[in-house]
Write an enzyme that holds these catalytic residues in place. Sequence first.
Site, short mmCIF file in Angstrom:
data_model
loop_
_atom_site.label_atom_id
_atom_site.label_comp_id
_atom_site.label_asym_id
_atom_site.label_seq_id
_atom_site.Cartn_x
_atom_site.Cartn_y
_atom_site.Cartn_z
N ASP A 145 -10.97 39.14 -31.15
CA ASP A 145 -10.41 37.84 -31.50
C ASP A 145 -11.18 36.69 -30.85
O ASP A 145 -11.08 35.55 -31.27
CB ASP A 145 -8.93 37.76 -31.13
CG ASP A 145 -8.33 36.45 -31.60
OD1 ASP A 145 -8.39 36.20 -32.82
OD2 ASP A 145 -7.85 35.66 -30.77
N ASP B 75 0.80 -1.22 0.00
CA ASP B 75 0.00 0.00 0.00
C ASP B 75 0.84 1.27 0.00
O ASP B 75 0.31 2.36 -0.19
CB ASP B 75 -0.95 0.02 1.20
CG ASP B 75 -2.37 -0.31 0.77
OD1 ASP B 75 -2.57 -0.56 -0.44
OD2 ASP B 75 -3.26 -0.34 1.62
N GLY C 52 -8.78 31.76 -33.92
CA GLY C 52 -9.74 32.21 -34.93
C GLY C 52 -9.20 32.23 -36.35
O GLY C 52 -9.79 31.64 -37.26
N LEU C 53 -8.05 32.84 -36.54
CA LEU C 53 -7.52 32.98 -37.89
C LEU C 53 -7.17 31.63 -38.48
O LEU C 53 -7.47 31.32 -39.62
CB LEU C 53 -6.29 33.89 -37.86
CG LEU C 53 -5.65 34.12 -39.22
CD1 LEU C 53 -6.62 34.82 -40.15
CD2 LEU C 53 -4.37 34.97 -39.07
S1 SF4 Z 1 -7.53 -2.43 -2.23
FE1 SF4 Z 1 -7.10 -1.02 -0.57
S2 SF4 Z 1 -5.86 -2.15 0.86
FE2 SF4 Z 1 -5.82 -3.27 -1.05
S3 SF4 Z 1 -3.99 -2.51 -2.12
FE3 SF4 Z 1 -5.70 -1.26 -2.82
S4 SF4 Z 1 -5.71 0.49 -1.45
FE4 SF4 Z 1 -4.48 -1.06 -0.49
#
Ligand code: SF4
Length: 513
Positions: A274, A36, A409-410
């Site tokens: 413009d 994570d 625009g132009l």
């Molecule tokens: S689902 Fe949630 S806990 Fe699992 S890797 Fe993704 S962020 Fe992390």
Amino acid sequence: MKLTLWTYEGPPHVGAMRVATCMKGLHYVLHAPQGDTYADLLFTMIERRNHRPPVTYTTFQARDLGADTANLFKTACQAAYDRFKPEAMIVGASCTAELIQDDPGGMAEMMGLPVPVIALDLPSYQRKENFGADETFFQITRTLAKPIEKTAQVSCNLIGPTALGFRHRDDITELTGMLADMGIAVNVVAPYGAAPSDIARLGAAHFNVLMYPETGESACRWMERDLGLPYTKTVPLGVGATRDFIREVSVLAGVPQAMDEDRLRLPWYSASVDSTYLTGKRVFIFGDGTHAAAAARIARDEMGFEVVGLGCYNREMARPIRALAKAYGLEALITDDYLEVEAAIEAVAPEMILGTQMERMIGKRLGIPCAVISAPVHVQDFPARYSPQMGIEGANVMFDTWVHPLVMGLEEHLLHMFRDDFEFHDAAGASHHGGQHVANDAGSAPSHPAASVPKETASGVVIWLADAERELKKIPFFVRGKARRNTEIFATEKGLSEIGIETLYEAKAYYAR
Ligand code: SF4
């Protein structure tokens, strides 16, 4: 289960990380599986912060699940306190840890650490990143802010900016300057840059400026109720909204209105000749609720665009966006499924998209110019230069950003006039796009005029005859996609299987009525 490829928001603990990372003296202990820590990269790479987020992960592995993951959490918590000595801590669980129900809040409380420990209860399977940030900041405020004596000079707090927020850094600078022009001091900016000891001083302000409802509204409501701090309801994005904001602030602060109009260039730029070609450009707007709503007002009232689609991905803002869309004669698109957004964009074939990083990709695929107005954003939208969205300079920045992807625009005129030119032909696209093809002719046939290919429409197959195809090419490329689609719908409704020149003109007359 829902098949998902792109998500507009991360899980709620990423919202909690956004609050922790932008604060000082606060540490977050996150019960989470190994891996994570990927979320660190959002801050060190996309936002380019020069320090790791103040987050300790327990990083449990499969083999830990048979043993004592609760102890793992306690050890990590103690180690984090010993190493970082924060003024306060927040503790919580990620999605996987939520399933093993170790109760980080309860455990941290039992440990008797000598600083406030705030437990976060973030339902990962129902809510998302913005809720996570809003709830985390609300819990921190509720725990630490106390009623205290007001500052002698009239002052306010700036509430809601976080790490990984779209242009939050420069919005703070812009608003601080504008408030100073009215003689109003900023007491605390929170959570961005605030320490827990600053949160304790929030009550000294006379009122709150709620910059981003998505991430600061719960805290503002609580402060209104428990600390007697009223808060602003207008988000100063765009010229009209900034003027409304100044009016609102002047009432709340009891000071005269003041705004440095010399710095404001959007109104003249969009009134100058413009910009005439901008009038009536059909735009599709999608993003977070706050930025999408603001963009709709700017697009219609300040740039002269026609808003042909409006929506947001955060359902917390569904109600106001629905009401606003209705006022624009539209049905709001409330979804976090980018495929739905893509289908809606394809259906209305706008000339421009104002959206997030996802819409930029959709725009690229469909060949429609796009400007970014809201998170989620990639690294290029955390620029080194000063680029606010709010206030006076924010309006100037938005004018430039939105106009740039459109053909000037132009050049638009030249592309149409000299469509057979070797350099400026339709398929070459706008020169400021490095000569890439950006023509908005979704599903266009090969350029050889004689080659007509069957078109699959909602209710069957329609063939474009060569002369009609040639005639279609006389229509400027940026509206050609729309003309093609309308003609196909017209032909299918009439039960025709071929489109010739007459059908093309009949369809044109029909839609002009
Ligand atoms: S689902 Fe949630 S806990 Fe699992 S890797 Fe993704 S962020 Fe992390």
